[in-house]
Design a protein around this motif. Structure first.
Motif, PDB file in Angstrom:
ATOM      1  N   THR A   1       1.687   5.788   5.586  1.00  0.00           N
ATOM      2  CA  THR A   1       3.068   7.438   5.865  1.00  0.00           C
ATOM      3  C   THR A   1       2.646   7.157   7.815  1.00  0.00           C
TER       4      THR A   1
ATOM      5  N   ARG B   1       0.674  -1.575   0.010  1.00  0.00           N
ATOM      6  CA  ARG B   1       0.057  -0.163  -0.067  1.00  0.00           C
ATOM      7  C   ARG B   1       0.827   1.302  -0.379  1.00  0.00           C
ATOM      8  N   GLN B   2       2.171   0.934   0.643  1.00  0.00           N
ATOM      9  CA  GLN B   2       2.671   2.367   0.692  1.00  0.00           C
ATOM     10  C   GLN B   2       3.471   2.939  -0.514  1.00  0.00           C
ATOM     11  N   SER B   3       3.680   1.364  -1.624  1.00  0.00           N
ATOM     12  CA  SER B   3       3.859   1.539  -3.071  1.00  0.00           C
ATOM     13  C   SER B   3       3.260   1.899  -4.240  1.00  0.00           C
ATOM     14  N   PRO B   4       3.574   3.197  -4.663  1.00  0.00           N
ATOM     15  CA  PRO B   4       2.025   3.316  -5.951  1.00  0.00           C
ATOM     16  C   PRO B   4       2.405   2.567  -6.578  1.00  0.00           C
TER      17      PRO B   4
ATOM     18  N   THR C   1      -1.184   5.433  -0.175  1.00  0.00           N
ATOM     19  CA  THR C   1       0.650   5.962   0.124  1.00  0.00           C
ATOM     20  C   THR C   1       0.507   6.447   1.192  1.00  0.00           C
ATOM     21  N   GLU C   2      -0.289   7.604   1.994  1.00  0.00           N
ATOM     22  CA  GLU C   2      -1.057   8.508   2.362  1.00  0.00           C
ATOM     23  C   GLU C   2      -0.557   7.604   3.928  1.00  0.00           C
TER      24      GLU C   2
END
Length: 116
Positions: free
Chosen positions: A63, A24-27, A59-60
């Motif tokens: 974080t 999910r953190q990797s576009p 992506t947000e």
């Protein structure tokens, strides 16, 4: 699409990737999993119909300090066309060992595009 055991495992693996924080953190990783024209009805009732905006939101989310742990179970597959399958499953998510658990019934359609 007839679901052979190998295809079943492949679709399940792809679907589970969408629940993993590192994906999910990797576009780029999310973009590979979501088709053009992707639409999602979120557990909150929100409709996500802009693929690029959803990729940015995921992506947000990555974080944030903690992401909920999501576990999928009771997966069922139903062919809906020669190249598409409806997947239904339940997820349980929790923010920690002592947090309340959230149970959600989910569905997704997976389509083979260009043989992939």
């Amino acid at each position: 699409m007839d679901i052979a055991r190998q295809e079943f495992e492949e679709i399940r693996s792809l679907r589970e990737k969408l629940h993993r924080p590192e994906i999910r953190q990797s576009p780029n990783a999310v973009a590979e999993l979501l088709a053009e024209g992707f639409v999602e009805f979120g557990s909150s009732g929100t409709i996500y119909d802009n693929r690029e905006e959803l990729i940015a939101l995921l992506t947000e989310e990555g974080t944030a300090q903690t992401s909920p742990l999501v576990i999928a179970h009771n997966c069922a597959f139903r062919s809906i066309s020669p190249d598409a399958v409806l997947v239904t499953y339940r997820t349980v998510s929790t923010m920690g060992e002592t947090s309340a658990r959230r149970h959600v019934l989910r569905s997704s359609i997976w389509q083979r595009i260009d043989g992939c």
